[in-house]
Scaffold this motif. Structure first.
Motif, PDB file in Angstrom:
ATOM      1  N   VAL A 139     -68.573   3.395  -5.100  1.00  0.00           N
ATOM      2  CA  VAL A 139     -67.375   2.833  -4.460  1.00  0.00           C
ATOM      3  C   VAL A 139     -67.734   1.576  -3.684  1.00  0.00           C
ATOM      4  O   VAL A 139     -67.041   0.548  -3.766  1.00  0.00           O
ATOM      5  CB  VAL A 139     -66.713   3.884  -3.549  1.00  0.00           C
ATOM      6  N   THR A 142     -68.643  -1.246  -6.145  1.00  0.00           N
ATOM      7  CA  THR A 142     -67.427  -1.749  -6.798  1.00  0.00           C
ATOM      8  C   THR A 142     -66.701  -2.712  -5.865  1.00  0.00           C
ATOM      9  O   THR A 142     -66.167  -3.741  -6.302  1.00  0.00           O
ATOM     10  CB  THR A 142     -66.507  -0.588  -7.197  1.00  0.00           C
ATOM     11  N   ALA A 143     -66.694  -2.401  -4.576  1.00  0.00           N
ATOM     12  CA  ALA A 143     -66.088  -3.296  -3.593  1.00  0.00           C
ATOM     13  C   ALA A 143     -66.801  -4.648  -3.575  1.00  0.00           C
ATOM     14  O   ALA A 143     -66.166  -5.698  -3.430  1.00  0.00           O
ATOM     15  CB  ALA A 143     -66.117  -2.657  -2.209  1.00  0.00           C
ATOM     16  N   LYS A 146     -65.594  -6.616  -6.591  1.00  0.00           N
ATOM     17  CA  LYS A 146     -64.241  -7.139  -6.367  1.00  0.00           C
ATOM     18  C   LYS A 146     -64.290  -8.404  -5.518  1.00  0.00           C
ATOM     19  O   LYS A 146     -63.513  -9.340  -5.738  1.00  0.00           O
ATOM     20  CB  LYS A 146     -63.369  -6.069  -5.708  1.00  0.00           C
ATOM     21  N   SER A 178     -67.163   3.669 -12.430  1.00  0.00           N
ATOM     22  CA  SER A 178     -66.245   3.167 -11.406  1.00  0.00           C
ATOM     23  C   SER A 178     -65.649   1.819 -11.815  1.00  0.00           C
ATOM     24  O   SER A 178     -64.438   1.588 -11.685  1.00  0.00           O
ATOM     25  CB  SER A 178     -66.981   3.032 -10.066  1.00  0.00           C
ATOM     26  N   ILE A 179     -66.499   0.920 -12.346  1.00  0.00           N
ATOM     27  CA  ILE A 179     -66.016  -0.390 -12.812  1.00  0.00           C
ATOM     28  C   ILE A 179     -65.060  -0.214 -13.983  1.00  0.00           C
ATOM     29  O   ILE A 179     -63.972  -0.816 -14.014  1.00  0.00           O
ATOM     30  CB  ILE A 179     -67.196  -1.282 -13.216  1.00  0.00           C
ATOM     31  N   ARG A 181     -63.224   2.287 -14.850  1.00  0.00           N
ATOM     32  CA  ARG A 181     -61.938   2.845 -14.410  1.00  0.00           C
ATOM     33  C   ARG A 181     -61.112   1.799 -13.680  1.00  0.00           C
ATOM     34  O   ARG A 181     -59.885   1.718 -13.862  1.00  0.00           O
ATOM     35  CB  ARG A 181     -62.179   4.056 -13.505  1.00  0.00           C
ATOM     36  N   ALA A 182     -61.759   0.995 -12.824  1.00  0.00           N
ATOM     37  CA  ALA A 182     -61.037  -0.042 -12.083  1.00  0.00           C
ATOM     38  C   ALA A 182     -60.469  -1.098 -13.023  1.00  0.00           C
ATOM     39  O   ALA A 182     -59.343  -1.581 -12.831  1.00  0.00           O
ATOM     40  CB  ALA A 182     -61.969  -0.690 -11.055  1.00  0.00           C
ATOM     41  N   ALA A 185     -57.489   0.321 -14.800  1.00  0.00           N
ATOM     42  CA  ALA A 185     -56.347   0.458 -13.895  1.00  0.00           C
ATOM     43  C   ALA A 185     -55.784  -0.889 -13.450  1.00  0.00           C
ATOM     44  O   ALA A 185     -54.809  -0.936 -12.696  1.00  0.00           O
ATOM     45  CB  ALA A 185     -56.770   1.267 -12.673  1.00  0.00           C
ATOM     46  N   GLU A 187     -57.347  -3.050 -11.565  1.00  0.00           N
ATOM     47  CA  GLU A 187     -57.779  -3.343 -10.201  1.00  0.00           C
ATOM     48  C   GLU A 187     -58.944  -4.326 -10.138  1.00  0.00           C
ATOM     49  O   GLU A 187     -59.289  -4.804  -9.065  1.00  0.00           O
ATOM     50  CB  GLU A 187     -58.191  -2.038  -9.502  1.00  0.00           C
ATOM     51  N   LEU A 188     -59.579  -4.592 -11.283  1.00  0.00           N
ATOM     52  CA  LEU A 188     -60.758  -5.458 -11.316  1.00  0.00           C
ATOM     53  C   LEU A 188     -60.748  -6.238 -12.623  1.00  0.00           C
ATOM     54  O   LEU A 188     -60.663  -5.650 -13.702  1.00  0.00           O
ATOM     55  CB  LEU A 188     -62.034  -4.610 -11.210  1.00  0.00           C
TER      56      LEU A 188
END
Length: 456
Positions: A139, A142-143, A146, A178-179, A181-182, A185, A187-188
């Motif tokens: 997490v 991933t931040a 971003k 995580s990447i 999925r983001a 979605a 988000e990335l």
């Protein structure tokens, strides 16, 4: 490869895209020509991750195909990628701050991350902020990505490859998912093109069970010791099955202690050598704790790359810290963080095979590469966990012949590779735990194949 800009960059003035202050989401600094960028991302209040980006001199403004970016994830857990992976393995400069002929920068842009928080130049403002699981790490990382999509101009259009070493493989597995999925979605906005796992601690059970037969086969244990070592390995297996994570880590450490005693202190990173004899290692004094010994060995394994004048600790707390400018004044860089290592005690022995299956199901390229003479994350152990994958292409993958690989003008086979669809496995001959150090030529050739770099 002529790379004077990186050697000279230590003396150049800086430009700043943002200032570091409490509560800031990101701060970025770099060299005037944009060939290097670095900074902090505050991933949670009081938790700061440090990153360093290098733009490849081989990148052109109009490439024939998108130029790749490699994000390097060091192991430990708690070892510094910005220090060890960068200056001692694949970065543009070595510890003497001289150009490295085998730098992976020839094949991709590079990003080094001191991950998780508390590692290397990364820091926490209080000790409750250390991560305790691989997924918490994912997490946070991933931040960072971003933030970097906005901070690093080349990243959004560049295929991203996560390349990991040792415990970093568990980071890469969870971060990769995580990447993915983001991205799915919305988000990335990034292209996760591949995950490469170098001698990676993906399945602690499988590696633990492989120690005895491997060391018996190379005469570092005898049958008497082998019987007892197998019993200790079975204890680890049972504790993992019962979810007794901290207990299984302790039993694993006890097994390593036993192996050291009965094998004449075999080097767990290279079974051809004794502990402390490796040409890129220095002896570590016993601390009375097998886990502390192993953690200390990891942090010093590469240290003879340091010259008489330069050490990794010396440059990271000296000329590099001075160059970067944004490291807190009283902060001391370390090769390996005890706090990060022990904070993960309840996650250390958990497998990450399911995450690899998820990456394969998304169509992400997964590469496993392993050094032939490694013990701690042996090739036998890696082969064992790969065979546990539920991926629908596994049966075909396992049935295919391997292809020999050669490198440059040197004679003889340097590696083997097997590939099917998006799964690839490299057997690196003559290498231990640190493939880019032990076999730099074939490692560079391999990363070119993984990233499909346009550079020759």
């Amino acid at each position: 490869m002529d790379m004077p800009c990186y050697a000279l960059a230590l003396l150049l003035p800086l430009f700043c895209l943002g200032s570091l202050h409490a509560g800031s989401a990101a701060s970025t600094t770099g060299t005037p020509d944009g060939s290097e960028l670095w900074g902090y991302v505050e991933v949670r209040p009081g938790a700061h991750l440090f990153w360093w980006y290098y733009k490849s001199p081989q990148r052109t403004s109009t490439p024939s195909k998108p130029w790749p970016t490699v994000l390097w994830l060091q192991g430990g857990p708690g070892a510094s990628g910005v220090g060890l992976g960068n200056f001692q393995e694949i970065g543009p400069l070595d510890v003497d701050l001289k150009p490295r002929n085998s730098t992976w920068l020839q094949k991709a842009d590079l990003i080094f991350l001191d991950n998780p928080v508390g590692t290397g130049y990364s820091y926490v403002e209080n000790n409750t902020l250390f991560v305790t699981t691989d997924w918490q790490q994912a997490v946070d990382a991933t931040a960072v990505l971003k933030a970097l999509v906005k901070e690093v101009p080349t990243l959004q259009g560049s295929p991203l490859f996560l390349v990991a070493e040792s415990y970093g493989g568990k980071y890469a597995a969870t971060l990769g998912v995580s990447i993915a999925r983001a991205v799915r979605a919305g988000e990335l906005n990034i292209t996760l093109a591949g995950v490469a796992l170098g001698d990676s601690w993906i399945s602690p059970e499988d590696f633990t069970l492989a120690y005895t037969p491997l060391l018996l086969s190379v005469s570092r244990l005898d049958d008497n010791a082998g019987d007892e070592a197998n019993k200790k390995a079975e204890t680890v297996k049972k504790q993992i099955a019962a979810g007794q994570w901290a207990a299984s880590q302790k039993s694993w450490g006890d097994l390593l202690d036993f192996i050291a005693t009965k094998s004449g202190n075999v080097d767990v990173y290279n079974f051809l050598l004794d502990s402390g004899m490796d040409p890129v290692s220095t002896p570590v004094a016993s601390t009375g704790s097998s886990l502390a010994n192993l953690q200390a060995k990891y942090s010093t394994y590469l240290s003879s790359q340091d010259s008489a004048s330069n050490t990794i600790d010396g440059i990271m707390n000296g000329v590099i810290k001075e160059k970067l400018k944004i490291i807190p004044k009283d902060f001391k860089w370390g090769q390996q963080s005890d706090s990060v290592y022990y904070a993960l005690v309840n996650d250390f022995m958990k497998p990450r095979i399911d995450e690899i299956d998820e990456l394969l199901s998304y169509g992400v390229n997964v590469t496993v590469y392993n050094g032939q003479v490694d013990v701690i994350c042996s090739t036998d152990g890696a082969e064992a966990w790969v065979q546990k994958l539920k991926w629908d292409g596994l049966k075909t993958f396992l049935s295919l012949p391997r292809q020999p690989l050669y490198c440059g003008a040197s004679k003889g086979v340097k590696a083997f590779v097997r590939s099917y669809k998006n799964l690839h496995f490299y057997w690196i001959l003559g290498a231990g735990h640190y493939v880019p150090v032990d076999q730099p030529c074939i490692a560079l050739s391999m990363i070119s194949s993984i990233t499909q770099s346009a550079a020759s």
